[in-house]
Each structure stands twice: as C-alpha cells, then as structure tokens.
Design a protein around this motif. Structure first.
Motif, PDB file in Angstrom:
ATOM      1  N   ILE A 229       0.837  -1.205   0.000  1.00  0.00           N
ATOM      2  CA  ILE A 229       0.000   0.000   0.000  1.00  0.00           C
ATOM      3  C   ILE A 229       0.868   1.249   0.000  1.00  0.00           C
ATOM      4  CG2 ILE A 229      -1.670   1.334   1.353  1.00  0.00           C
ATOM      5  CD1 ILE A 229      -2.818  -1.349   2.329  1.00  0.00           C
ATOM      6  N   GLY A 230       1.933   1.226   0.805  1.00  0.00           N
ATOM      7  CA  GLY A 230       2.848   2.364   0.835  1.00  0.00           C
ATOM      8  C   GLY A 230       3.525   2.601  -0.497  1.00  0.00           C
ATOM      9  N   ALA A 231       3.916   1.503  -1.163  1.00  0.00           N
ATOM     10  CA  ALA A 231       4.573   1.640  -2.464  1.00  0.00           C
ATOM     11  C   ALA A 231       3.630   2.226  -3.508  1.00  0.00           C
ATOM     12  CB  ALA A 231       5.092   0.277  -2.930  1.00  0.00           C
ATOM     13  N   VAL A 232       2.371   1.758  -3.513  1.00  0.00           N
ATOM     14  CA  VAL A 232       1.389   2.295  -4.452  1.00  0.00           C
ATOM     15  C   VAL A 232       1.122   3.770  -4.155  1.00  0.00           C
ATOM     16  CG1 VAL A 232      -1.012   2.146  -5.206  1.00  0.00           C
ATOM     17  CG2 VAL A 232       0.317   0.061  -4.856  1.00  0.00           C
ATOM     18  N   SER A 233       1.068   4.117  -2.882  1.00  0.00           N
ATOM     19  CA  SER A 233       0.795   5.506  -2.496  1.00  0.00           C
ATOM     20  C   SER A 233       1.958   6.428  -2.828  1.00  0.00           C
ATOM     21  CB  SER A 233       0.494   5.577  -0.998  1.00  0.00           C
ATOM     22  OG  SER A 233      -0.604   4.762  -0.672  1.00  0.00           O
ATOM     23  N   ALA A 234       3.133   5.837  -3.044  1.00  0.00           N
ATOM     24  CA  ALA A 234       4.294   6.652  -3.401  1.00  0.00           C
ATOM     25  C   ALA A 234       4.303   7.021  -4.876  1.00  0.00           C
ATOM     26  CB  ALA A 234       5.585   5.912  -3.058  1.00  0.00           C
ATOM     27  N   ALA A 235       3.386   6.429  -5.662  1.00  0.00           N
ATOM     28  CA  ALA A 235       3.378   6.675  -7.112  1.00  0.00           C
ATOM     29  C   ALA A 235       3.292   8.156  -7.470  1.00  0.00           C
ATOM     30  CB  ALA A 235       2.242   5.890  -7.765  1.00  0.00           C
ATOM     31  N   PRO A 236       2.403   8.950  -6.833  1.00  0.00           N
ATOM     32  CA  PRO A 236       2.378  10.382  -7.170  1.00  0.00           C
ATOM     33  C   PRO A 236       3.685  11.093  -6.872  1.00  0.00           C
ATOM     34  CG  PRO A 236       0.394   9.743  -5.973  1.00  0.00           C
ATOM     35  CD  PRO A 236       1.336   8.592  -5.878  1.00  0.00           C
ATOM     36  N   LEU A 237       4.365  10.675  -5.802  1.00  0.00           N
ATOM     37  CA  LEU A 237       5.653  11.292  -5.474  1.00  0.00           C
ATOM     38  C   LEU A 237       6.689  10.954  -6.532  1.00  0.00           C
ATOM     39  CD1 LEU A 237       5.818  10.438  -1.658  1.00  0.00           C
ATOM     40  CD2 LEU A 237       5.076  12.562  -2.703  1.00  0.00           C
ATOM     41  N   VAL A 238       6.718   9.691  -6.939  1.00  0.00           N
ATOM     42  CA  VAL A 238       7.664   9.261  -7.974  1.00  0.00           C
ATOM     43  C   VAL A 238       7.400  10.010  -9.275  1.00  0.00           C
ATOM     44  CG1 VAL A 238       8.420   7.304  -9.375  1.00  0.00           C
ATOM     45  CG2 VAL A 238       7.984   6.989  -6.930  1.00  0.00           C
ATOM     46  N   LYS A 239       6.109  10.135  -9.611  1.00  0.00           N
ATOM     47  CA  LYS A 239       5.748  10.856 -10.827  1.00  0.00           C
ATOM     48  C   LYS A 239       6.178  12.315 -10.753  1.00  0.00           C
ATOM     49  CE  LYS A 239       1.766  11.910 -13.783  1.00  0.00           C
ATOM     50  NZ  LYS A 239       0.298  11.753 -13.954  1.00  0.00           N
ATOM     51  N   GLU A 240       6.002  12.924  -9.575  1.00  0.00           N
ATOM     52  CA  GLU A 240       6.368  14.322  -9.408  1.00  0.00           C
ATOM     53  C   GLU A 240       7.879  14.509  -9.518  1.00  0.00           C
ATOM     54  OE1 GLU A 240       5.182  18.305  -8.890  1.00  0.00           O
ATOM     55  OE2 GLU A 240       4.005  16.479  -9.182  1.00  0.00           O
ATOM     56  N   VAL A 241       8.640  13.624  -8.882  1.00  0.00           N
ATOM     57  CA  VAL A 241      10.103  13.702  -8.952  1.00  0.00           C
ATOM     58  C   VAL A 241      10.582  13.458 -10.383  1.00  0.00           C
ATOM     59  CG1 VAL A 241      12.251  12.604  -8.200  1.00  0.00           C
ATOM     60  CG2 VAL A 241      10.454  13.076  -6.546  1.00  0.00           C
ATOM     61  N   ALA A 242       9.973  12.462 -11.045  1.00  0.00           N
ATOM     62  CA  ALA A 242      10.343  12.178 -12.432  1.00  0.00           C
ATOM     63  C   ALA A 242      10.068  13.388 -13.323  1.00  0.00           C
ATOM     64  CB  ALA A 242       9.572  10.959 -12.945  1.00  0.00           C
ATOM     65  N   GLY A 243       8.944  14.056 -13.075  1.00  0.00           N
ATOM     66  CA  GLY A 243       8.629  15.253 -13.842  1.00  0.00           C
ATOM     67  C   GLY A 243       9.615  16.372 -13.576  1.00  0.00           C
ATOM     68  N   TYR A 244       9.977  16.550 -12.312  1.00  0.00           N
ATOM     69  CA  TYR A 244      10.930  17.602 -11.955  1.00  0.00           C
ATOM     70  C   TYR A 244      12.284  17.370 -12.619  1.00  0.00           C
ATOM     71  CZ  TYR A 244      13.970  20.591  -9.157  1.00  0.00           C
ATOM     72  OH  TYR A 244      14.890  21.529  -8.756  1.00  0.00           O
ATOM     73  N   LEU A 245      12.684  16.100 -12.727  1.00  0.00           N
ATOM     74  CA  LEU A 245      13.970  15.762 -13.347  1.00  0.00           C
ATOM     75  C   LEU A 245      13.882  15.669 -14.869  1.00  0.00           C
ATOM     76  CD1 LEU A 245      15.214  13.034 -10.841  1.00  0.00           C
ATOM     77  CD2 LEU A 245      15.930  15.436 -10.965  1.00  0.00           C
ATOM     78  N   GLY A 246      12.674  15.825 -15.407  1.00  0.00           N
ATOM     79  CA  GLY A 246      12.513  15.792 -16.850  1.00  0.00           C
ATOM     80  C   GLY A 246      12.339  14.408 -17.428  1.00  0.00           C
ATOM     81  N   TYR A 247      11.870  13.454 -16.614  1.00  0.00           N
ATOM     82  CA  TYR A 247      11.678  12.096 -17.109  1.00  0.00           C
ATOM     83  C   TYR A 247      10.202  11.738 -17.263  1.00  0.00           C
ATOM     84  CZ  TYR A 247      16.638  11.371 -16.285  1.00  0.00           C
ATOM     85  OH  TYR A 247      18.006  11.476 -16.317  1.00  0.00           O
ATOM     86  N   ASP A 248       9.347  12.729 -17.240  1.00  0.00           N
ATOM     87  CA  ASP A 248       7.940  12.471 -17.486  1.00  0.00           C
ATOM     88  C   ASP A 248       7.694  12.339 -18.981  1.00  0.00           C
ATOM     89  OD1 ASP A 248       6.543  15.562 -18.088  1.00  0.00           O
ATOM     90  OD2 ASP A 248       8.616  15.345 -17.456  1.00  0.00           O
ATOM     91  N   SER A 249       6.502  11.889 -19.330  1.00  0.00           N
ATOM     92  CA  SER A 249       6.180  11.623 -20.734  1.00  0.00           C
ATOM     93  C   SER A 249       6.291  12.879 -21.602  1.00  0.00           C
ATOM     94  CB  SER A 249       4.761  11.051 -20.830  1.00  0.00           C
ATOM     95  OG  SER A 249       4.352  10.920 -22.168  1.00  0.00           O
ATOM     96  N   THR A 250       5.789  14.006 -21.085  1.00  0.00           N
ATOM     97  CA  THR A 250       5.823  15.250 -21.863  1.00  0.00           C
ATOM     98  C   THR A 250       7.255  15.681 -22.152  1.00  0.00           C
ATOM     99  OG1 THR A 250       3.720  15.981 -20.902  1.00  0.00           O
ATOM    100  CG2 THR A 250       5.130  17.673 -21.874  1.00  0.00           C
ATOM    101  N   SER A 251       8.114  15.641 -21.142  1.00  0.00           N
ATOM    102  CA  SER A 251       9.509  16.066 -21.320  1.00  0.00           C
ATOM    103  C   SER A 251      10.254  15.149 -22.276  1.00  0.00           C
ATOM    104  CB  SER A 251      10.227  16.100 -19.965  1.00  0.00           C
ATOM    105  OG  SER A 251       9.607  17.018 -19.088  1.00  0.00           O
ATOM    106  N   LYS A 252      10.005  13.842 -22.135  1.00  0.00           N
ATOM    107  CA  LYS A 252      10.710  12.891 -23.006  1.00  0.00           C
ATOM    108  C   LYS A 252      10.301  13.074 -24.463  1.00  0.00           C
ATOM    109  CE  LYS A 252       9.740   9.220 -20.512  1.00  0.00           C
ATOM    110  NZ  LYS A 252       9.715   7.802 -20.049  1.00  0.00           N
ATOM    111  N   ARG A 253       9.029  13.280 -24.716  1.00  0.00           N
ATOM    112  CA  ARG A 253       8.580  13.489 -26.106  1.00  0.00           C
ATOM    113  C   ARG A 253       9.133  14.797 -26.662  1.00  0.00           C
ATOM    114  NH1 ARG A 253       2.218  12.827 -26.162  1.00  0.00           N
ATOM    115  NH2 ARG A 253       2.437  14.030 -24.229  1.00  0.00           N
ATOM    116  N   TRP A 254       9.165  15.825 -25.817  1.00  0.00           N
ATOM    117  CA  TRP A 254       9.711  17.113 -26.249  1.00  0.00           C
ATOM    118  C   TRP A 254      11.178  16.976 -26.645  1.00  0.00           C
ATOM    119  CZ3 TRP A 254      13.566  20.246 -24.074  1.00  0.00           C
ATOM    120  CH2 TRP A 254      13.633  21.556 -24.561  1.00  0.00           C
ATOM    121  N   ARG A 255      11.962  16.227 -25.849  1.00  0.00           N
ATOM    122  CA  ARG A 255      13.381  16.061 -26.171  1.00  0.00           C
ATOM    123  C   ARG A 255      13.579  15.290 -27.466  1.00  0.00           C
ATOM    124  NH1 ARG A 255      13.949  15.489 -20.534  1.00  0.00           N
ATOM    125  NH2 ARG A 255      13.852  13.213 -20.658  1.00  0.00           N
ATOM    126  N   ARG A 256      12.717  14.342 -27.741  1.00  0.00           N
ATOM    127  CA  ARG A 256      12.844  13.564 -28.986  1.00  0.00           C
ATOM    128  C   ARG A 256      12.554  14.425 -30.221  1.00  0.00           C
ATOM    129  NH1 ARG A 256       9.033   8.600 -27.791  1.00  0.00           N
ATOM    130  NH2 ARG A 256       9.391   8.181 -30.012  1.00  0.00           N
TER     131      ARG A 256
END
Length: 404
Positions: A229-256
């Motif tokens: 349950i804790g791991a699933v609840s961490a998903a928004p945090l992981v997504k937010e950190v990934a976005g901040y570092l530029g590894y979200d879907s929007t950033s990756k498509r933009w770089r391509r």
C-alpha cells in the motif's frame, strides 16, 4: 502480533514509508481523498512501528502496557486504518463529499467499537501475556471475528467498485490493468482475513491445529500488505520527482522532437512563436510541447514548395542502410523528402515551379495526436539529413569528375 520480518529489511522499508507519509502530508493534501488516504497511511505506518519488537519492548518499559497489550493495540490500529480508506473508496466512486463527511463518523464509530471488542475479548490473553493465537479460547475467536469485520467489508467494496468501473465504457487497457490489480489486492485482504478467523474457529473445534501456521503468517502478512500500500501511495511522489527531473512523458517526447525542431527553426527563424519559455527546471510543460509542434508544423509548411517526390532507388537505399522497419517506411520517406527539401532550399533562392508538394497532411485532432504524428518523423530526421548530405556530396564529386 510481533512482525517476524528481519530488521535489516523492515526498518529501511518502514523508513521509506515514513518519508512517503510525510511527503504526502506536505505536498499531496489538497483534496478530501488525499487527506483521507494520508490518514490511512499514517495509521498504517504507526501499526508497522507498533509491530516491531524493539518498539513493543520500548513501550512496555516506559508505559503501563505489556508487549502483549501493544500487539493487541496494533490489531486495533489496523481496524482503525480502514475507516478513512472506506471514505477514499466512496469519494472515488462518485459519492457526494457531504454524504461522506456524514458517513465517516459511522465508519469511525464502527472501527472504534470493533477495536474495543478486540481489547475486551483479548483480556485473558493480555493477563497471560500470550498472543491471541496461543491463548486460544472462544474469547480469542471473538477477537478475530471483531478484527475481521471491517477488512472483509473493505475487500468486498474494493472488488465491487473495481468490477463496476471495469464494465464502464471508455476504460483503457491500462486502467483495466490497474483495476484488476486493486481487485486482487482486495481479494488478498479478504482471503487472508477470512483464513485467520476460520482457522481460529476450527482450532477451538479441535478440527485443525493451526497455531504455528497462524503465528508464522500473521507475523508477516500485514507487513507486506502495508508495504505494498505504501509503495502504491508513493506513485504520485515518484511521478512528481520524475517530472521535476525531466523524465515524465511530456519532457521525453519534447526532447525527442528537439533535433528536428532546431533544424526547422534555424531554417525559418520567424516560425518561432513570441511566447514566454522561461520555465525553470528540466520539466517541460504541455504548453512548451504544443509550441514545439506548432513551430515544426509551420516550418514544414514553408518547406512544401521545395518538396519533390522521393526517388524510389534513393528511398530503397535509405531504408536498407538505416534498416527502417516496414511499419515506419512512410515516416522515413517523409523525413527523407523534407531533408532533401531543406538541402535544396539552402542551394537556391526561390522554390522551383515544378516542385511536388508533400502528400502527408496532418490528421491530428489533439496535442497527443500531433505529437504521435511528428515523433516517427523526428526519429528518422537526423538519419535522413545525413543521407541527403552524403548523396549531395557524392553527386557533387561525380559532377566534378565528369567536368574534368
């Protein structure tokens, strides 16, 4: 029941859960669903701590409670954690928040009553300083029945709501997979809880001797369920950190898209839109991605007068040299056509009158469609430019040789 998970494994995971809970209260606390979920996680991580032997011993040394009493309190906190989670399920099911604010008191009342029932039924076990599994007796069975009520109701609600959502039209394959996962989690909670109660009854009827089995499973089941349950609840945090570092879907498509975008706006600088692009960090917004696609499309339109039909032999050579898959041949051909147009434009002042316009109009109806069309084109853009430049150099050398 004291957790039997090794401290080397347990404490890093509990520490991670504490960080997740703290981060969620700090940054994911804006809606009622998030607050209810955060309350659930707070109680769960408290339960994890109460089930660690070192914590049980510390509380026993510095309070009137015995280790056995702390173990029973951890069963009560498990029951208490379900009350706010039922509010989360109701909110996600579309129940009016006003109705849920009234329902929550009922959930909390039931959880409190069941917790008192567990403690009352566990009185003999506490006096004998024995876990409920070992003390046995019908009062022990009553404790397990009281413990089982809300987990079984929660499992039923999770499966029921997932089944209802699964049957809705427009649910994507990914969403269905998530729903199946949640339903499996609910079924796991229900089955493990039912087994605990049934085995306690069978033990008292002298039909099954399950004490050792229950001691082994009860000491680890909740830990792994809570950790999941804790791991699933961490998903928004992981997504937010990934976005901040530029590894979200929007950033990756933009770089391509960047190599093609840079080439296009270099050819046609006035294609660049007068928009603010001062966003900080590596995250790319959808506005930036949309701007990039618009500027690429604008530049492509300006290249149309220079476009010629691709020579079949050159296309075959390009496909062979770059090992273009059959499904991407059309995108590769268009990339080659644009690269050749860009090469022609650099060598002539005015477009030729007999140039063949591109035969690949956009059929996109949204930003995602637009990006999906451009990404295959951008994938072959650099290779097409390199191929065209090589061909141009070879043609020039051949022309020089024939002149001599």
């Amino acid at each position: 029941m004291t957790s039997s998970i090794s401290a080397v494994i347990a404490w890093p995971l509990i520490g991670a859960m504490l960080l997740v809970v703290a981060a969620r209260w700090r940054w994911f606390n804006g809606t009622s669903a998030e607050r209810y979920l955060n309350a659930t996680l707070t109680i769960i991580v408290t339960t994890q701590l109460l089930r660690e032997h070192i914590v049980e011993r510390f509380i026993a040394e510095w309070s009137p409670l015995t280790e056995t009493a702390v173990q029973q309190v951890s069963l009560c906190t498990i029951v208490a954690s379900i009350a706010p989670f039922l509010c989360v399920i109701s909110l996600l099911s579309g129940t009016d928040p006003k109705d849920i604010r009234r329902q929550q008191f009922l959930f909390y009342f039931v959880a409190g009553a069941l917790a008192l029932g567990i403690l009352a039924a566990g009185t003999r076990a506490r006096r004998g300083e024995q876990p409920l599994e070992i003390s046995g007796g019908w009062d022990g069975v009553l404790a397990w029945v009281a413990f089982s009520v809300l987990p079984l109701f929660l499992a039923f609600e999770m499966i029921r709501r997932c089944a209802a959502e699964y049957r809705q039209s427009g649910v994507t394959a990914g969403e269905k997979l998530v729903l199946v996962g949640i339903a499996v989690a609910g079924a796991t909670i229900g089955v493990t809880t039912m087994i605990a109660a049934v085995l306690a009854v069978l033990q008292e009827l002298h039909l099954v001797d399950s004490v050792e089995y229950r001691l082994a499973t009860h000491s680890r089941n909740f830990f792994w369920i809570a950790t999941t349950i804790g791991a699933v609840s961490a998903a928004p945090l992981v997504k937010e950190v990934a976005g901040y570092l530029g590894y979200d879907s929007t950033s990756k498509r933009w770089r391509r898209l960047q190599p093609m975008w840079q080439a296009m706006v270099s050819m046609f600088p006035d294609c660049r839109l007068p928009l603010d692009s001062s966003e900080s960090g590596r995250r790319v917004s959808k506005v930036q991605l949309h701007r990039t696609t618009v500027e690429i499309r604008d530049a492509i339109l300006r290249l149309r007068p220079y476009c010629r039909a691709v020579d079949p032999s050159q296309l075959a050579s390009f496909v062979a040299s770059e090992r273009v898959p059959g499904r991407e041949r059309e995108s590769a051909e268009l990339a080659l056509q644009l690269a050749a147009a860009a090469q022609d434009r650099s060598g002539i002042a005015n477009p030729p009158g007999d140039a063949a316009g591109m035969t690949a109009p956009s059929a996109s109806a949204s930003l995602d469609d637009e990006v999906a069309e451009l990404l295959p084109l951008a994938k072959w853009w650099v290779a097409a430019c390199r191929f065209v430049a090589t061909r141009h150099s070879s043609d020039f050398e051949s022309s020089s040789e024939s002149t001599r």
